[in-house]
Design a protein around this motif. Structure first.
Motif, mmCIF file in Angstrom:
data_model
loop_
_atom_site.group_PDB
_atom_site.id
_atom_site.type_symbol
_atom_site.label_atom_id
_atom_site.label_comp_id
_atom_site.label_asym_id
_atom_site.label_seq_id
_atom_site.Cartn_x
_atom_site.Cartn_y
_atom_site.Cartn_z
ATOM 1 N N SER A 65 0.838 -1.208 0.000
ATOM 2 C CA SER A 65 0.000 0.000 0.000
ATOM 3 C C SER A 65 0.863 1.243 0.000
ATOM 4 O O SER A 65 1.982 1.250 0.513
ATOM 5 C CB SER A 65 -0.924 0.009 1.215
ATOM 6 N N ALA A 66 0.280 2.303 -0.548
ATOM 7 C CA ALA A 66 0.987 3.578 -0.578
ATOM 8 C C ALA A 66 1.044 4.196 0.812
ATOM 9 O O ALA A 66 2.000 4.897 1.150
ATOM 10 C CB ALA A 66 0.311 4.535 -1.556
ATOM 11 N N ASP A 67 0.026 3.937 1.630
ATOM 12 C CA ASP A 67 0.005 4.477 2.996
ATOM 13 C C ASP A 67 1.055 3.828 3.892
ATOM 14 O O ASP A 67 1.446 4.404 4.895
ATOM 15 C CB ASP A 67 -1.382 4.270 3.629
ATOM 16 N N GLY A 68 1.498 2.637 3.547
ATOM 17 C CA GLY A 68 2.458 1.919 4.382
ATOM 18 C C GLY A 68 3.903 2.214 4.063
ATOM 19 O O GLY A 68 4.814 1.623 4.652
ATOM 20 N N ARG A 69 4.143 3.124 3.158
ATOM 21 C CA ARG A 69 5.535 3.385 2.762
ATOM 22 C C ARG A 69 6.350 4.057 3.858
ATOM 23 O O ARG A 69 7.528 3.757 4.026
ATOM 24 C CB ARG A 69 5.580 4.203 1.487
ATOM 25 N N VAL A 70 5.756 4.934 4.625
ATOM 26 C CA VAL A 70 6.498 5.607 5.698
ATOM 27 C C VAL A 70 6.841 4.606 6.809
ATOM 28 O O VAL A 70 8.008 4.514 7.220
ATOM 29 C CB VAL A 70 5.715 6.834 6.240
#
Length: 163
Positions: A65-70
């Motif tokens: 997911s893009a939200d899990g990149r950080v």
């Protein structure tokens, strides 16, 4: 003639006592090096295994997911820090070094036991030669140099003394 026999007996007693002290010292060193080898083995596991798990998890989180990149980036940084600590400490190399020293002390203990058996013949000059050889071997074990993981390991002391 009895003075010579008494003198020889005294020399044998002293040399046998030295054998006992050398064996006791070698046994203490063997136990210490065994503990060191175990500590470095577990340090390698404690630092290396989480580094691998964190790297795998961070990769999976970052790709899903893009939200899990950080959070994935933070996990990757933690994984890199653990991997760097493992490499900096050279846990594998230090553990292998302690194991080499442990095995060298074990070999010395066996040599002392053989010398003690051969000392029963009462030959003072042969026992003296054995003691000198064993003290030299103990000194070689003490000076056994550390070799970082991945580098060629020099031959053990018992092989270098036979060359």
């Amino acid at each position: 003639m009895s003075e010579t026999t008494g003198e020889t007996g005294g020399q044998l007693r002293i040399m046998r006592s030295e054998l006992d002290e050398l064996q006791a010292h070698a046994e203490r060193q063997l136990r210490q090096q065994a503990r060191y080898a175990k500590v470095w083995y577990y340090a390698d596991l404690v630092l290396g295994l989480p580094a691998v798990v964190l790297a795998a998890v961070s990769g999976a989180v970052g790709l899903t997911s893009a939200d899990g990149r950080v959070p994935a980036a933070f996990l990757a940084i933690a994984s890199a820090a653990l991997a760097a600590a493992t490499r900096f400490l050279d846990c594998a190399g230090r553990g292998a070094h302690a194991a080499r020293r442990r095995n060298a002390w074990r070999g010395l203990i066996y040599e002392v036991k053989l010398a003690r058996i051969s000392s029963r013949s009462g030959d003072v000059s042969a026992l003296h030669a054995d003691l000198k050889r064993l003290f030299d071997q103990a000194q070689q074990v003490r000076t056994l140099s550390y070799t970082p993981a991945g580098e060629p390991v020099p031959p053990p002391p018992s092989e270098t003394s036979q060359q």
